[in-house]
Design a protein around this motif. Structure first.
Motif, PDB file in Angstrom:
ATOM      1  N   GLN A   1       0.852  -1.189   0.000  1.00 29.86           N
ATOM      2  CA  GLN A   1       0.000   0.000   0.000  1.00 29.86           C
ATOM      3  C   GLN A   1       0.883   1.232   0.000  1.00 29.86           C
ATOM      4  O   GLN A   1       1.967   1.234   0.589  1.00 29.86           O
TER       5      GLN A   1
ATOM      6  N   THR B   1      -4.601  -2.470  -7.441  1.00 31.05           N
ATOM      7  CA  THR B   1      -5.733  -2.872  -6.602  1.00 31.05           C
ATOM      8  C   THR B   1      -5.475  -4.203  -5.916  1.00 31.05           C
ATOM      9  O   THR B   1      -4.523  -4.919  -6.243  1.00 31.05           O
TER      10      THR B   1
ATOM     11  N   LYS C   1      -7.964  -7.630  -3.998  1.00 32.44           N
ATOM     12  CA  LYS C   1      -9.275  -8.273  -3.849  1.00 32.44           C
ATOM     13  C   LYS C   1     -10.175  -8.018  -5.056  1.00 32.44           C
ATOM     14  O   LYS C   1     -11.247  -7.418  -4.967  1.00 32.44           O
TER      15      LYS C   1
ATOM     16  N   THR D   1     -11.457  -4.458  -5.966  1.00 31.26           N
ATOM     17  CA  THR D   1     -12.407  -3.807  -5.055  1.00 31.26           C
ATOM     18  C   THR D   1     -11.736  -2.839  -4.084  1.00 31.26           C
ATOM     19  O   THR D   1     -12.419  -2.039  -3.453  1.00 31.26           O
ATOM     20  N   ILE D   2     -10.411  -2.926  -3.948  1.00 30.75           N
ATOM     21  CA  ILE D   2      -9.675  -2.081  -3.008  1.00 30.75           C
ATOM     22  C   ILE D   2      -8.497  -1.445  -3.735  1.00 30.75           C
ATOM     23  O   ILE D   2      -7.730  -2.135  -4.413  1.00 30.75           O
ATOM     24  N   SER D   3      -8.358  -0.142  -3.618  1.00 31.98           N
ATOM     25  CA  SER D   3      -7.200   0.540  -4.191  1.00 31.98           C
ATOM     26  C   SER D   3      -6.013   0.396  -3.256  1.00 31.98           C
ATOM     27  O   SER D   3      -6.132   0.596  -2.045  1.00 31.98           O
ATOM     28  N   ARG D   4      -4.875   0.065  -3.833  1.00 40.98           N
ATOM     29  CA  ARG D   4      -3.636   0.015  -3.040  1.00 40.98           C
ATOM     30  C   ARG D   4      -2.995   1.397  -2.926  1.00 40.98           C
ATOM     31  O   ARG D   4      -2.114   1.605  -2.089  1.00 40.98           O
TER      32      ARG D   4
ATOM     33  N   VAL E   1      -3.740   4.953  -1.679  1.00 35.03           N
ATOM     34  CA  VAL E   1      -4.735   5.448  -0.717  1.00 35.03           C
ATOM     35  C   VAL E   1      -4.370   6.858  -0.248  1.00 35.03           C
ATOM     36  O   VAL E   1      -3.191   7.246  -0.304  1.00 35.03           O
TER      37      VAL E   1
ATOM     38  N   SER F   1      -3.550   2.683   6.006  1.00 39.53           N
ATOM     39  CA  SER F   1      -4.479   2.103   6.970  1.00 39.53           C
ATOM     40  C   SER F   1      -3.920   2.261   8.377  1.00 39.53           C
ATOM     41  O   SER F   1      -2.703   2.177   8.582  1.00 39.53           O
TER      42      SER F   1
ATOM     43  N   PHE G   1     -10.830   4.263  -9.266  1.00 43.07           N
ATOM     44  CA  PHE G   1     -10.624   4.951  -7.990  1.00 43.07           C
ATOM     45  C   PHE G   1     -10.075   6.363  -8.142  1.00 43.07           C
ATOM     46  O   PHE G   1      -9.902   7.062  -7.141  1.00 43.07           O
TER      47      PHE G   1
END
Length: 432
Positions: free
Chosen positions: A314, A359, A361, A364-367, A369, A373, A417
């Motif tokens: 990420q 991405t 998954k 469905t998820i952007s790496r 960000v 996190s 995204f």
């Protein structure tokens, strides 16, 4: 006393050799396939007879019996880098972790900031002068050999005798255990279209005569596959694997244009196939050295045109890379990523690449960000980052402002995204 007589006196079964360990000892084990299976198997079988023994290692390859939450009071694993055998235990908390830069582990041992009471290591057969080669992992193990009360070598005829500062004399050894089971082989990872696209961008930016650091993984190997048209590449890396071997066999790696250790490939550990291990044996073109020689930025950066290729999980809009955890949950470790990013930045003409699919998954998820996190471990800092590559292109961040970085990274994010990232950037004061 002859070296052969000394060897005979020190030869014993693994079950006997592990009894040289004392309660409270910390056992140093090399990276990856340098781990000695007979010794660690015997330690596992006898673990209930010990108290507060710890085993420290980067990248354990096998889940030995001692890697057991029920017996951590007896023998406990301490990770310097998590892998498949230890990740679950690290995330559950019964495997501990020592944060580190790979290049600095030897100094932690030398300064007694990290104990090194015992060394368990794989080794080549002894030569006529009484020397063994720790060819599969000189890394921090050579520093531990110099400090340890007890050094136990598991000698295997399939371990290559490599050149370099990776030799241990029989006089330094307390016990020799002989074993002949095949050295563990690690195949090349699978490469899909995303990895191929990223690899193509990176390969296009690698010039003839460059010196490469290539890690393990689908994207680094995708880069390797697309370098067969290059000329006179050199190798100064932490890991030598089958990808590098394929370039040597293709005549692409010659090391002729290296200005630091010209004519020599340099690495600190090996991870690959039996063909790789055979290639390493008495090969004058390859040297295995401790990690404070291969990875220290001021030394590795002496190579002009050093290209470092490392992956992340990420990255945020400032360029901070979370390469070793999923939020607060540990996944791997810093390893040599920060070492070689800094080395490439020092190198005249050097290029440090951080690579990642855009991405996760199933898109469905952007790496990429706005912010990492919560709890994410930062592996490469915003001050060190240079090139970032996804399947959608290349962002060059070094020397760019925070707003420029955000634009560059949004430009290589997955199209699904980009609008959301643009809105979030504006709310953070990073808009145009």
């Amino acid at each position: 006393m002859s070296v052969q007589h000394s060897y005979a006196q020190k030869r014993m079964a693994a079950s006997e050799a592990v009894r040289l360990v004392r309660d409270g000892d910390l056992i140093i084990v090399p990276t990856g396939v340098g781990e000695p299976p007979a010794l660690l198997g015997a330690l596992s079988e006898q673990r209930h007879s010990f108290h507060d023994v710890k085993v420290a290692q980067i990248l354990a390859m096998r889940k030995y019996g001692y890697i057991d939450p029920q017996t951590v009071a007896h023998v406990r694993h301490v990770a310097l880098f998590y892998g498949g055998a230890t990740r679950a235990g690290g995330q559950a908390g019964w495997i501990d972790f020592i944060p580190n830069y790979f290049s600095e582990i030897p100094s932690l041992i030398q300064r007694q900031q990290m104990p090194a009471d015992v060394v368990f290591s794989m080794a080549s057969p002894m030569d006529a002068h009484g020397y063994f080669s720790l060819s599969l992992g000189a890394d921090y193990t050579m520093a531990a050999v110099a400090k340890a009360r007890v050094v136990v070598l598991e000698v295997n005829p399939q371990v290559p005798f490599a050149n370099g500062n990776c030799h241990v004399h029989i006089s330094q050894v307390a016990a020799v255990v002989e074993d002949s089971q095949p050295v563990m082989e690690v195949g090349l990872p699978k490469i899909g279209p995303v990895q191929q696209a990223i690899g193509r961008y990176v390969a296009d930016m690698i010039e003839d005569g460059s010196t490469l650091q290539i890690g393990y993984g689908g994207i680094p190997d995708a880069v390797v596959m697309q370098l067969t048209g290059k000329k006179d590449l050199g190798i100064h890396t932490e890991m030598i694997g089958d990808g590098i071997l394929s370039l040597v066999q293709a005549g692409v790696v010659t090391n002729r244009r290296k200005n630091y250790l010209p004519g020599k490939m340099v690495a600190t550990f090996a991870l690959g196939s039996a063909s790789l291990y055979q290639f390493m044996d008495h090969n004058p073109a390859l040297e295995i050295h401790p990690v404070d020689f291969t990875n220290t930025p001021s030394l590795a950066g002496l190579n002009d045109n050093l290209v470092a290729i490392n992956a992340t999980l990420q990255i945020d809009l400032l360029g901070q890379c979370g390469s070793e955890s999923l939020g607060h949950l540990p996944f791997s470790g810093t390893g040599g990523q920060a070492d070689f990013v800094r080395a490439a930045n020092i190198s005249r003409g050097g290029k440090a690449f951080i690579v990642l699919p855009s991405t996760a998954k199933d898109d469905t998820i952007s790496r990429i960000v706005p912010v990492l996190s919560p709890g994410t471990h930062v592996s490469t800092s915003k001050n060190d980052i240079n090139y970032v590559v996804t399947e959608f292109g290349v962002a060059q961040l070094r020397g760019k402002s925070a707003k420029q970085r955000a634009r560059e990274l949004i430009g290589i994010a997955h199209p699904n995204f980009r609008a959301e990232l643009t809105d979030q950037a504006a709310r953070m004061g990073l808009g145009a």
